[in-house]
Design a protein around this motif. Structure first.
Motif, short mmCIF file in Angstrom:
data_model
loop_
_atom_site.label_atom_id
_atom_site.label_comp_id
_atom_site.label_asym_id
_atom_site.label_seq_id
_atom_site.Cartn_x
_atom_site.Cartn_y
_atom_site.Cartn_z
N THR A 262 0.92 -1.29 0.10
CA THR A 262 -0.02 -0.13 0.04
C THR A 262 0.93 1.24 0.00
O THR A 262 0.57 2.31 -0.71
N ASN B 7 -8.72 -8.13 1.69
CA ASN B 7 -7.34 -7.49 1.11
C ASN B 7 -7.73 -7.31 -0.41
O ASN B 7 -7.29 -6.13 -0.87
N TRP C 195 -9.93 -4.24 -0.87
CA TRP C 195 -9.06 -3.15 -0.83
C TRP C 195 -8.30 -2.68 -2.18
O TRP C 195 -8.37 -1.48 -2.51
#
Length: 220
Positions: free
Chosen positions: A87, A146, A149
């Motif tokens: 990220t 995840n 995301w």
């Protein structure tokens, strides 16, 4: 006196080798995660025991349970650490994009950052992609969270680049993420991350896949 350097108690309790109790706990946690990364990538989740992780990290079993509730907790924490690292890398790359850059070139540059985050340390890729799905039910939920995301991040990138996505952007983004993950997972089977030719082949495959997805978005 020879041995650990111990100072008087302060706000964080007694200090050993310059670290208070919370700092030592944080250090043990990172050591255990480093050990888990090494072992999970080399022999898989199922064939790795807590005792092996402790031995690799030079951490006692009692100290292990002061940090984690079990092996599954270590695996989930390791996935989280990987996600945080990726990220940060992608966010930094997105912030540095030139707004005048062609959408396709900019998106493919971000995909290169994404791939490099896993390929530069193949252990990270093996733990993330090589374990397959559902090592435990909770781990599979974690993986899916995840991925959601990651799909949201893709939508953010498309908005930043002014890509016209249509009403089904989330579904397409989920498909893109799933495809990128599967391409890397398949590449892991017989490629060498140290070989520039193998890495170039991976990037070429990821680029071509994105071009197809992008063409579909534009057509819609």
């Amino acid at each position: 006196m020879v041995g650990a350097q111990v100072s008087d108690k302060g706000p964080g309790g007694r200090r050993i080798r310059g670290l208070d109790a919370e700092e030592r706990r944080a250090r043990r946690r990172e050591d255990l995660l480093d050990a888990a990364l090494e072992l999970f990538s080399a022999q898989g989740y199922q064939d790795t025991s807590i005792e092996q992780i402790c031995k690799q990290a030079y951490v006692g079993t009692k100290s292990f349970y002061e940090v984690f509730t079990g092996k599954e907790a270590v695996y989930l924490a390791l996935l989280d650490r990987i996600v945080v690292g990726v990220t940060g890398r992608l966010t930094e790359a997105l912030d540095s994009l030139d707004d005048s850059q062609d959408e396709s070139d900019a998106a493919r540059a971000l995909i290169r950052h994404f791939a490099d985050a896993f390929v530069e340390d193949v252990r990270v890729a093996r733990v993330t992609f090589g374990e397959g799905r559902a090592v435990t039910p909770l781990a599979e939920v974690h993986r899916r969270t995840n991925r959601r995301w990651a799909a949201s991040f893709v939508e953010t990138v498309w908005q930043r680049l002014g890509v016209s996505t249509g009403p089904h952007a989330r579904v397409v983004a989920m498909g893109l993420i799933g495809g990128l993950f599967d391409i890397i997972a398949d590449w892991l089977l017989d490629a060498e991350s140290e070989r520039s030719a193998d890495r170039a082949a991976l990037q070429d495959g990821l680029d071509r896949f994105y071009i197809v997805i992008s063409a579909g978005l534009n057509a819609s």
